[in-house]
Design an enzyme around this catalytic site. Sequence first.
Site, short mmCIF file in Angstrom:
data_model
loop_
_atom_site.label_atom_id
_atom_site.label_comp_id
_atom_site.label_asym_id
_atom_site.label_seq_id
_atom_site.Cartn_x
_atom_site.Cartn_y
_atom_site.Cartn_z
CG HIS C 131 -1.90 1.00 1.38
ND1 HIS C 131 -1.64 2.28 1.81
CD2 HIS C 131 -3.23 0.96 1.15
CE1 HIS C 131 -2.77 2.97 1.83
NE2 HIS C 131 -3.75 2.20 1.43
CG ASP C 208 0.43 -2.60 6.08
OD1 ASP C 208 -0.57 -2.72 6.82
OD2 ASP C 208 0.41 -1.90 5.05
CD GLN C 211 -7.05 -4.67 3.87
OE1 GLN C 211 -8.00 -5.35 4.25
NE2 GLN C 211 -7.21 -3.42 3.45
CE LYS C 234 -7.38 -0.14 5.99
NZ LYS C 234 -8.05 0.30 4.76
CB CYS C 374 -3.81 3.31 -1.56
SG CYS C 374 -4.88 4.72 -1.29
C1 LIG Z 1 -2.43 -3.09 3.37
C2 LIG Z 1 -2.79 -1.73 3.84
N1 LIG Z 1 -1.86 -0.96 4.45
C3 LIG Z 1 -2.12 0.27 4.90
C4 LIG Z 1 -3.36 0.83 4.76
C5 LIG Z 1 -3.59 2.22 5.26
O1 LIG Z 1 -4.51 2.23 6.31
P1 LIG Z 1 -5.06 3.62 6.82
O2 LIG Z 1 -5.69 4.31 5.66
O3 LIG Z 1 -6.06 3.24 7.85
O4 LIG Z 1 -3.90 4.37 7.35
C6 LIG Z 1 -4.38 0.07 4.15
C7 LIG Z 1 -5.73 0.63 3.99
O5 LIG Z 1 -6.20 0.91 2.93
C8 LIG Z 1 -4.08 -1.22 3.67
O6 LIG Z 1 -5.01 -1.94 3.07
#
Ligand SMILES: Cc1ncc(COP(=O)(O)O)c(C=O)c1O
Lengths: 150, 150, 417, 417
Positions: C131, C208, C211, C234, C374
């Site tokens: 991401h 990370d 998910q 999430k 993203c």
């Molecule tokens: C794999 C992953 N990392 C990071 C994020 C970023 O999360 P947040 O927007 O809550 O900071 C997301 C969310 O879209 C994600 O799916």
Amino acid sequence: MTGALGNMDDLYEAIILDHYRSPRNTAPVEEADVDFEVNNPFCGDEFHIQLKVENDAVAKVGITGRGCAISQASASLLAELVEGKSSDEVHAAVSSIRRLLKGEEITDEEADVLGDIEALAGVRKFPVRIKCALLSWVGLDDALKAHQTG
Amino acid sequence: MTGALGNMDDLYEAIILDHYRSPRNTAPVEEADVDFEVNNPFCGDEFHIQLKVENDAVAKVGITGRGCAISQASASLLAELVEGKSSDEVHAAVSSIRRLLKGEEITDEEADVLGDIEALAGVRKFPVRIKCALLSWVGLDDALKAHQTG
Amino acid sequence: MSNPEFGSRVFDVDAIRADFPILQRKINGNDLVYLDNAATTQKPNQVIKSLVDYYEQTNANVHRGVHTLSIEATDGYELARTKVAKFINAPRPEEVIWTRNTSESLNLVAATWAEANVGEGDNIVITAMEHHSNIVPWQQLADKKGAELRYLPHNEEGLIELDSATGVIDYRTKIVAVTHMSNVLGTINPVAKLAERAHSVGAVILVDAAQSVPHMPVDVQALDADFLCFSAHKMLGPTGIGVLWGKYDLLEAMPPYMFGGDMILEVTYEDATWNDLPYKFEAGTPNIADAIATGAAVDYLTELGMDNVWQHEQELTDYAMEQILSLGSVRVLGPQNPALRGGVISFIHDTIHPHDLGTALDQQGIAIRTGHHCAMPLVRSFDVVAAARVSFYIYNTKSEVDAFVSGLCETEGYFSR
Amino acid sequence: MSNPEFGSRVFDVDAIRADFPILQRKINGNDLVYLDNAATTQKPNQVIKSLVDYYEQTNANVHRGVHTLSIEATDGYELARTKVAKFINAPRPEEVIWTRNTSESLNLVAATWAEANVGEGDNIVITAMEHHSNIVPWQQLADKKGAELRYLPHNEEGLIELDSATGVIDYRTKIVAVTHMSNVLGTINPVAKLAERAHSVGAVILVDAAQSVPHMPVDVQALDADFLCFSAHKMLGPTGIGVLWGKYDLLEAMPPYMFGGDMILEVTYEDATWNDLPYKFEAGTPNIADAIATGAAVDYLTELGMDNVWQHEQELTDYAMEQILSLGSVRVLGPQNPALRGGVISFIHDTIHPHDLGTALDQQGIAIRTGHHCAMPLVRSFDVVAAARVSFYIYNTKSEVDAFVSGLCETEGYFSR
Ligand SMILES: Cc1ncc(COP(=O)(O)O)c(C=O)c1O
Ligand SMILES: Cc1ncc(COP(=O)(O)O)c(C=O)c1O
């Protein structure tokens, strides 16, 4: 069938779908005077627009690229409109379409100039899609201005 | 009058108020063997504690500083207790008081050693004040350990 | 508290759905079919009620207050931290730092741990399926430090082969930052094995888990992770709060990220000393209400049992994958074997642009996500700039999958008039 | 929207109190008298309902979603931004950046604008009455850059005399960072005049408005501020959300603070380009629900009219000051003239330690704050390490002031048994 699809017909008028499926002026222009790319990275629309300008009028247009039905049809409608127009006329048309999409009134004369393009007005009910409809127009305006001044 | 003040009496037993108003052993100790400061910046308690150690027993204590009624009384009770005690006895007493304030059981022998200090047990109903009651004890434990090893 | 893996409540989707008021909503005259769970999930009454209760009965600033409300607020805030720690099997609650979201957690590690530990000529390893939030902080840091940013590649199916890590992770690697589950491909990465590899060269591993923590049992000790990041929004929780978990000794040695109230022990006009963990990393008034509500979300998931959550999503994904592939007009990104992936299916239609598909499905009440998710570089590597994505959670049903598939067919019909 | 100064609703304290469910709470058997408003304020039904409505009807991730919920969430989020902009008379809504709290807003400016603009030998000017959050980021930055941190002194009454600024603010000053209203002394500082002084030497001025925006009309253009920071939780809004306002051109020229989703226009494996304002500063999923609820808080205050809010607090402060001083056993910090200060009264009792006083009042249902109020150097300058503080808001009444004063007398009686 369109029952379940609600207001889709407002957005995707027949004329829009037609331009989407068979976009006009998709041949690259050789030795283009105005040559630029527009893109909206968020939805993945990317167009390469080329113009040949003769005597301050657009002599030839070529648009390649890919995008959603709205941005694609809008680019194709643009291609159709600008051929033969002076840059002032193009600016005026861009201004008309901006106002049309914002939901402001346009005059009958403006509507005459836009012609089929008025079909894009349905986008107003889908505000997140307005950017798609405007993408190539805004790019064209900027590119023509840059061409004139530089 | 104490009606409106609810459980105040649990916290401020007479013996606590007495030690708060007339803290014991407040004279500085000359040529102290153990000399340290404890403070809790969040509530503004600051004490300077000095001990004279002879034959591994606390011969003299001096505590100066300022704090709330609980920390002040606790420091004064500490001063009263440690005089004459060996460092092992002091460690044991600190352990007893820690457990007392955590709400754990202490033995009758431990209670005998603590004496008046048991009055601090009321603090258990006011968990945010436990730190005040423990401040000087924890400092003493650390300082004595440091004195022994170094 | 029961064990987060097993649960104490029967996993009954109808009963679960009754907890989510938003599922009563009509969208363009149709029942809402919410399939955008990888972006954010819906919230059960229990979580909403936790917010209401907090503001109606407890609200006060935390820490160092002597009045009842402040003491209760502090207790609630710290209890929620303990719940989160238990949920991911963290050894100590002080290792759980509240942040705004996964993105802030990642930035925090880049700006403190990595800032202090990555030097010129070192390298940072991430995967090619991250991401943006787990790409750009490292690009910036690498740039600033003269370090190298390396990408662990994946194969055509979207899987990372451990062999490929050889030569990428090397003795100059300081940190390996990998997504536990891709928000585009659904791929579940071999984090425990990568942790082993990272540790063998003296690097740390950051996971990370945006998910993964919401969808499967995650145990930071079993993974042997060094840092782990996720977002409450999430996983049934409110917006505006996320978690950084880190090993105690690492966090302890790190400089603070932001400076201000609460993260400080003592300030003079000249200088300041930092407070203990976790407060060192929590400057200013924290997001108290949302932290407590995150505790309620964790309770909800714990009662269901994360094993059951995972199994439910596996079944849905399995079913959806079959239905979607049988259309013949759609290309699915990532592994097709549901055992290798979570409940996220990104796909590209042969003729309909994702944006048009999104609008058409929305007319039918079906919420999907479209665009680059993203993860632009990853999406582009499939030679497209945008994809459509459906993603599932505990309240989704097979009949919602059916509604989606028939909505897709309707749309195909519409655009081929 | 009506003008935030004047209001459209009658300022009726009873009607206001009816909006705040927590005021029904009993504390140790007594009615709650909440006088800890400078720490955080209570929340009206309107704000709580905004959160509930959002989660029950709208919840979705914002920006770039084509489905209805996402579009509605985005619209709500951006409308709240516009409300805040109007509330402080910001020229453009894009100048309003959502942060977690005042502390983050201050850290953001220190880590981006100041990081780029303060060099060796330059100086940073703050006052001697700042909150830790507006001290420590500057101590750290000055240290890192080899710059000097200078303190504008105040006089015995706790007032800043403009003459003292001469010689402190000079041609090497890059930024003047001052609190608009002290959270300890209540002092209101001459921000507009300091802005003039700062601008005359080419410096920018940052206003810590954590205690002013909630309590009085604040107009960023009238102040000619460059940056302004405040927290929603101190103005009826939820925890976990704050605001950084900055002049457009300054924000535009600043590097981003955090990196990740939403703050990015385009990412490749090698590089990234930043999104436009305000998104450049909003990495990751924002605190959508709390932003929208902040809009509801702003609506509530706007309806009351900030002039009326201010007047109500002036009356209470006036009344309380008289009562407290007449006790004879209490020393009040800061100016005694209520016209020079806001509704915050910090005091020291001759014989009762603030901590004991706090506990005793809590037994009577009265919530006050005790300690260093995150302004240790200031509190110490009065030769004490802790003080007691009462602070007022729209729902407080004179009879609550009476309850507090008589609680104080009870406590005096108790400790002099
Ligand atoms: C794999 C992953 N990392 C990071 C994020 C970023 O999360 P947040 O927007 O809550 O900071 C997301 C969310 O879209 C994600 O799916
Ligand atoms: C003057 C002042 N500045 C800054 C802050 C910090 O605000 P927050 O804790 O919301 O970051 C406060 C709050 O206590 C304050 O009173």
